[in-house]
Design an enzyme around this catalytic site. Structure first.
Site, PDB file in Angstrom:
ATOM      1  N   ASP A  28       0.804  -1.227   0.000  1.00 55.67           N
ATOM      2  CA  ASP A  28       0.000   0.000   0.000  1.00 55.67           C
ATOM      3  C   ASP A  28       0.834   1.272   0.000  1.00 55.67           C
ATOM      4  O   ASP A  28       0.369   2.326   0.430  1.00 55.67           O
ATOM      5  CB  ASP A  28      -0.897  -0.023   1.248  1.00 55.67           C
ATOM      6  CG  ASP A  28      -0.090  -0.355   2.506  1.00 55.67           C
ATOM      7  OD1 ASP A  28       1.136  -0.094   2.514  1.00 55.67           O
ATOM      8  OD2 ASP A  28      -0.676  -0.875   3.471  1.00 55.67           O
TER       9      ASP A  28
ATOM     10  N   GLU B  44      -0.134  -9.067  -1.393  1.00 49.69           N
ATOM     11  CA  GLU B  44      -0.767  -8.563  -0.159  1.00 49.69           C
ATOM     12  C   GLU B  44      -2.010  -7.739  -0.516  1.00 49.69           C
ATOM     13  O   GLU B  44      -2.225  -6.628  -0.037  1.00 49.69           O
ATOM     14  CB  GLU B  44       0.204  -7.745   0.695  1.00 49.69           C
ATOM     15  CG  GLU B  44      -0.222  -7.578   2.139  1.00 49.69           C
ATOM     16  CD  GLU B  44       0.755  -6.742   2.951  1.00 49.69           C
ATOM     17  OE1 GLU B  44       0.704  -5.509   2.855  1.00 49.69           O
ATOM     18  OE2 GLU B  44       1.594  -7.321   3.674  1.00 49.69           O
TER      19      GLU B  44
ATOM     20  N   GLU C 299      -2.286   4.843   3.149  1.00 47.46           N
ATOM     21  CA  GLU C 299      -2.176   3.448   2.686  1.00 47.46           C
ATOM     22  C   GLU C 299      -3.519   2.823   2.319  1.00 47.46           C
ATOM     23  O   GLU C 299      -3.610   2.057   1.363  1.00 47.46           O
ATOM     24  CB  GLU C 299      -1.475   2.597   3.754  1.00 47.46           C
ATOM     25  CG  GLU C 299       0.006   2.897   3.937  1.00 47.46           C
ATOM     26  CD  GLU C 299       0.314   4.105   4.816  1.00 47.46           C
ATOM     27  OE1 GLU C 299      -0.635   4.683   5.409  1.00 47.46           O
ATOM     28  OE2 GLU C 299       1.493   4.480   4.928  1.00 47.46           O
TER      29      GLU C 299
ATOM     30  N   HIS D 143       5.715   4.820  13.318  1.00 44.47           N
ATOM     31  CA  HIS D 143       6.036   5.744  12.216  1.00 44.47           C
ATOM     32  C   HIS D 143       4.842   6.194  11.399  1.00 44.47           C
ATOM     33  O   HIS D 143       4.994   6.891  10.401  1.00 44.47           O
ATOM     34  CB  HIS D 143       7.042   5.079  11.272  1.00 44.47           C
ATOM     35  CG  HIS D 143       6.458   3.925  10.513  1.00 44.47           C
ATOM     36  ND1 HIS D 143       5.749   4.077   9.345  1.00 44.47           N
ATOM     37  CD2 HIS D 143       6.426   2.598  10.780  1.00 44.47           C
ATOM     38  CE1 HIS D 143       5.329   2.900   8.926  1.00 44.47           C
ATOM     39  NE2 HIS D 143       5.718   1.979   9.781  1.00 44.47           N
TER      40      HIS D 143
ATOM     41  N   ARG E 251       1.852   7.961   9.519  1.00 52.51           N
ATOM     42  CA  ARG E 251       1.558   9.374   9.244  1.00 52.51           C
ATOM     43  C   ARG E 251       0.389   9.903  10.075  1.00 52.51           C
ATOM     44  O   ARG E 251       0.417  11.038  10.526  1.00 52.51           O
ATOM     45  CB  ARG E 251       1.200   9.545   7.766  1.00 52.51           C
ATOM     46  CG  ARG E 251       2.378   9.897   6.912  1.00 52.51           C
ATOM     47  CD  ARG E 251       1.945  10.174   5.474  1.00 52.51           C
ATOM     48  NE  ARG E 251       3.027  10.764   4.734  1.00 52.51           N
ATOM     49  CZ  ARG E 251       4.153  10.135   4.416  1.00 52.51           C
ATOM     50  NH1 ARG E 251       4.338   8.891   4.800  1.00 52.51           N
ATOM     51  NH2 ARG E 251       5.097  10.749   3.747  1.00 52.51           N
TER      52      ARG E 251
ATOM     53  N   HIS F  98      12.505   5.129  13.236  1.00 48.15           N
ATOM     54  CA  HIS F  98      12.352   5.320  11.779  1.00 48.15           C
ATOM     55  C   HIS F  98      13.039   6.637  11.390  1.00 48.15           C
ATOM     56  O   HIS F  98      13.027   7.604  12.146  1.00 48.15           O
ATOM     57  CB  HIS F  98      10.850   5.377  11.487  1.00 48.15           C
ATOM     58  CG  HIS F  98      10.484   5.320  10.035  1.00 48.15           C
ATOM     59  ND1 HIS F  98      10.736   6.354   9.164  1.00 48.15           N
ATOM     60  CD2 HIS F  98       9.873   4.361   9.301  1.00 48.15           C
ATOM     61  CE1 HIS F  98      10.295   6.023   7.962  1.00 48.15           C
ATOM     62  NE2 HIS F  98       9.767   4.817   8.018  1.00 48.15           N
TER      63      HIS F  98
HETATM   64  C1  UD1 Z   1       6.504   4.716   3.889  1.00 44.71           C
HETATM   65  C2  UD1 Z   1       5.140   4.218   3.426  1.00 44.71           C
HETATM   66  C3  UD1 Z   1       4.442   3.497   4.579  1.00 44.71           C
HETATM   67  C4  UD1 Z   1       5.308   2.399   5.142  1.00 44.71           C
HETATM   68  C5  UD1 Z   1       6.661   2.983   5.538  1.00 44.71           C
HETATM   69  C6  UD1 Z   1       7.553   1.866   5.968  1.00 44.71           C
HETATM   70  C7  UD1 Z   1       3.971   5.595   1.783  1.00 44.71           C
HETATM   71  C8  UD1 Z   1       3.006   6.681   1.549  1.00 44.71           C
HETATM   72  N1  UD1 Z   1       4.293   5.341   3.056  1.00 44.71           N
HETATM   73  O1  UD1 Z   1       6.297   5.722   4.870  1.00 44.71           O
HETATM   74  O2  UD1 Z   1       3.242   2.921   4.090  1.00 44.71           O
HETATM   75  O3  UD1 Z   1       4.678   1.868   6.275  1.00 44.71           O
HETATM   76  O4  UD1 Z   1       7.258   3.637   4.394  1.00 44.71           O
HETATM   77  O5  UD1 Z   1       8.627   2.293   6.725  1.00 44.71           O
HETATM   78  O6  UD1 Z   1       4.424   4.977   0.851  1.00 44.71           O
HETATM   79  N2  UD1 Z   1      13.858   8.431   5.237  1.00 44.71           N
HETATM   80  C9  UD1 Z   1      15.234   8.403   5.209  1.00 44.71           C
HETATM   81  N3  UD1 Z   1      15.862   7.226   4.848  1.00 44.71           N
HETATM   82  C10 UD1 Z   1      15.186   6.104   4.558  1.00 44.71           C
HETATM   83  C11 UD1 Z   1      13.773   6.126   4.621  1.00 44.71           C
HETATM   84  C12 UD1 Z   1      13.124   7.299   4.947  1.00 44.71           C
HETATM   85  O7  UD1 Z   1      15.890   9.383   5.471  1.00 44.71           O
HETATM   86  O8  UD1 Z   1      15.810   5.077   4.256  1.00 44.71           O
HETATM   87  C13 UD1 Z   1      13.160   9.704   5.594  1.00 44.71           C
HETATM   88  C14 UD1 Z   1      13.259  10.761   4.476  1.00 44.71           C
HETATM   89  O9  UD1 Z   1      13.366  12.021   5.058  1.00 44.71           O
HETATM   90  C15 UD1 Z   1      11.912  10.594   3.765  1.00 44.71           C
HETATM   91  C16 UD1 Z   1      11.009  10.309   4.959  1.00 44.71           C
HETATM   92  O10 UD1 Z   1      11.783   9.458   5.795  1.00 44.71           O
HETATM   93  O11 UD1 Z   1      11.529  11.744   3.047  1.00 44.71           O
HETATM   94  C17 UD1 Z   1       9.673   9.694   4.633  1.00 44.71           C
HETATM   95  O12 UD1 Z   1       9.790   8.555   3.785  1.00 44.71           O
HETATM   96  P1  UD1 Z   1       8.470   8.070   2.959  1.00 44.71           P
HETATM   97  O13 UD1 Z   1       8.787   6.825   2.224  1.00 44.71           O
HETATM   98  O14 UD1 Z   1       7.914   9.204   2.160  1.00 44.71           O
HETATM   99  O15 UD1 Z   1       7.410   7.767   4.077  1.00 44.71           O
HETATM  100  P2  UD1 Z   1       7.420   6.755   5.283  1.00 44.71           P
HETATM  101  O16 UD1 Z   1       6.846   7.503   6.437  1.00 44.71           O
HETATM  102  O17 UD1 Z   1       8.737   6.119   5.406  1.00 44.71           O
HETATM  103  N1  UDP Z   2      12.051  -3.826  10.772  1.00 49.85           N
HETATM  104  C1  UDP Z   2      13.443  -3.879  10.585  1.00 49.85           C
HETATM  105  N2  UDP Z   2      14.235  -3.055  11.339  1.00 49.85           N
HETATM  106  C2  UDP Z   2      13.725  -2.188  12.259  1.00 49.85           C
HETATM  107  C3  UDP Z   2      12.310  -2.120  12.420  1.00 49.85           C
HETATM  108  C4  UDP Z   2      11.500  -2.950  11.651  1.00 49.85           C
HETATM  109  O1  UDP Z   2      13.945  -4.659   9.775  1.00 49.85           O
HETATM  110  O2  UDP Z   2      14.498  -1.477  12.903  1.00 49.85           O
HETATM  111  C5  UDP Z   2      11.196  -4.690   9.924  1.00 49.85           C
HETATM  112  C6  UDP Z   2      10.104  -5.452  10.629  1.00 49.85           C
HETATM  113  O3  UDP Z   2      10.559  -6.710  11.068  1.00 49.85           O
HETATM  114  C7  UDP Z   2       9.035  -5.585   9.555  1.00 49.85           C
HETATM  115  C8  UDP Z   2       9.222  -4.339   8.704  1.00 49.85           C
HETATM  116  O4  UDP Z   2      10.510  -3.827   9.029  1.00 49.85           O
HETATM  117  O5  UDP Z   2       9.264  -6.696   8.709  1.00 49.85           O
HETATM  118  C9  UDP Z   2       8.166  -3.334   9.003  1.00 49.85           C
HETATM  119  O6  UDP Z   2       8.475  -2.143   8.364  1.00 49.85           O
HETATM  120  P1  UDP Z   2       7.809  -0.753   8.776  1.00 49.85           P
HETATM  121  O7  UDP Z   2       7.357  -0.823  10.190  1.00 49.85           O
HETATM  122  O8  UDP Z   2       8.780   0.295   8.376  1.00 49.85           O
HETATM  123  O9  UDP Z   2       6.584  -0.633   7.779  1.00 49.85           O
HETATM  124  P2  UDP Z   2       5.091  -1.222   7.789  1.00 49.85           P
HETATM  125  O10 UDP Z   2       5.143  -2.686   7.947  1.00 49.85           O
HETATM  126  O11 UDP Z   2       4.360  -0.525   8.891  1.00 49.85           O
HETATM  127  O12 UDP Z   2       4.561  -0.798   6.460  1.00 49.85           O
END
Ligand code: UD1
Ligand code: UDP
Length: 378
Positions: free
Chosen positions: A96, A118, A132, A217, A219, A250
């Site tokens: 999602d 999924e 999502e 984490h 939103r 995160h």
């Molecule tokens: C995204 C997904 C969410 C998922 C989550 C998993 C969308 C809309 N949201 O949210 O569904 O649960 O990922 O973790 O697709 N950032 C870093 N390094 C990284 C990753 C993120 O610096 O490796 C920071 C950056 O500033 C980035 C921000 O996190 O702009 C947000 O990342 P983004 O993928 O837009 O949203 P998530 O909140 O991570």
């Molecule tokens: N996870 C990881 N390292 C961490 C925290 C979570 O590898 O420090 C793994 C966790 O086991 C799960 C996945 O990341 O498989 C979940 O990702 P996240 O919570 O970012 O996203 P969501 O599942 O909510 O979309």
């Protein structure tokens, strides 16, 4: 040989698509094309490295603090270029995220069939989780084959009028990833090295002291929700000084900011960098309780027999709640404190939730996906 593009943008997509990529690679009927969109950067590469996945295309679109619209705009152009250069017979997207939505949309625009891994998770509230719930409904409308993880997810799709012939119940590929990593930990004797690495960062061995494992984490929890969550952790850390609260934070700045501000000075709250998947699994295996708003963690923890308290009002993963290993506590300070306290002091309540259950699969989801792809691609 049929080519299948596999879109991967964020940490959870990488974890859940890794077994699918592995199964496609092992099958000479297929050529997988791994498209790493780079929606995430460090957190994505942590997983790709662990599963030894070298992307065929790496779009590296992430920008710090990206908005949903700017990310979507960059992705739709970059993905379209890849589809033009290297057109697949089918595109697979997962879950999602923005990557899943845009990977599906750009494929649809080029007349490429979409497979949704999924598929069919629903809360039935468009605004939670945001965005999502919207993304997965949108992907569902342009999908040719829906890989539903559970029969409940299949029912959700049928309720929306999806043709039953296009829905296959596979189990969730996260369980494939989990089982695979646990097996590798054993066969490669990785456990002591992982425990040592964690000990260096935590200042104690995960085997030696009781702790609660926290992730958060979402939103819709930004702002008021995170104030409640951090307030609850702060209070719990005072009430339970003999416990540690381990929180791999995160990298989103909207999470890093409030978490470090509120909890940075609590001695028994360990704010650490996101862990590699293998280290995180070790943390889950040794913790007492998991406190989370994550989707993937809700699916994994029951398989490890760990009680999960979900800091949300609803969940698209009701199977864990029905199995009795997951409870919803909202992003609400008092409810979080009361629920954690109950589990830490009441042994019967703890035993009631700490049962190993596998409501999300048997570790063979990827194989079922590949067999269905072979059938429909001929
Ligand atoms: C995204 C997904 C969410 C998922 C989550 C998993 C969308 C809309 N949201 O949210 O569904 O649960 O990922 O973790 O697709 N950032 C870093 N390094 C990284 C990753 C993120 O610096 O490796 C920071 C950056 O500033 C980035 C921000 O996190 O702009 C947000 O990342 P983004 O993928 O837009 O949203 P998530 O909140 O991570
Ligand atoms: N996870 C990881 N390292 C961490 C925290 C979570 O590898 O420090 C793994 C966790 O086991 C799960 C996945 O990341 O498989 C979940 O990702 P996240 O919570 O970012 O996203 P969501 O599942 O909510 O979309």
């Amino acid at each position: 040989m049929r080519s299948v593009a596999v879109f991967i943008g964020t940490r959870p997509e990488a974890i859940k698509m890794a077994p699918v990529v592995e199964a496609l690679r092992a099958d000479d009927r297929f050529r997988p094309i791994v498209v790493a969109t780079g929606q995430h950067r460090e957190m994505l590469h942590q997983v790709l490295d662990l599963f030894e996945i070298e992307p065929d295309h790496d779009l590296a679109v992430m920008q710090p603090g990206q908005t949903l619209a700017s990310l979507t705009g960059r992705l739709v152009t970059a993905i379209d270029e890849v589809l033009e250069q290297d057109p697949p017979d089918l595109s697979l997207v997962q879950g999602d995220t923005t990557t899943a939505f845009v990977g599906g949309l750009a494929s649809f625009y080029r007349g490429i069939r979409v497979g949704h891994v999924e598929a069919g998770l629903r809360t039935d509230d468009l605004m939670t989780p945001f965005p999502e719930e919207g993304n997965r409904r949108l992907v569902g409308r342009i999908t040719s084959v829906h890989f539903a993880p559970t029969t409940g997810a299949r029912q959700n799709l049928l309720r929306e009028g999806v043709d039953p012939e296009t829905v296959v119940v596979t189990g969730n590929t996260v369980i494939d990833a989990l089982f695979r990593q646990l097996e590798l930990q054993r066969s490669r004797n990785r456990t002591s090295a992982l425990l040592e690495a964690l000990t260096a960062d935590l200042g104690f061995s995960p085997e030696a002291k009781p702790y609660v494992l926290v992730t958060g984490h979402r939103r819709e929890n930004f702002g008021a929700g995170f104030e409640e969550i951090c307030g609850a952790l702060s209070e719990l850390s005072r009430r339970f000084e003999d416990h540690t609260f381990v929180y791999p934070v995160h990298l989103n700045p909207r999470v890093q900011g409030p978490v470090h501000e509120t909890l940075g000075d609590r001695p028994n709250v360990k704010l650490i960098a996101p862990r590699s998947y293998e280290e995180f699994l070790v943390l889950m295996q040794h913790c007492r309780v998991v406190l989370t708003d994550s989707g993937g963690v809700q699916e994994e923890a029951p398989s490890l027999g760990k009680p999960v308290l979900v800091m949300r009002e609803n969940t698209e993963r009701p199977e864990g709640v029905e199995a009795g290993t997951v409870r919803l506590v909202g992003a609400d300070r008092d409810r979080i404190v009361a629920a954690v306290e109950e589990l830490l002091v009441d042994e019967d309540a703890y035993a009631e939730m700490a049962r190993a259950e596998n409501p999300y699969g048997d570790g063979k989801a990827s194989q079922r996906i590949v067999e269905e792809l072979a059938r429909i691609l001929g």
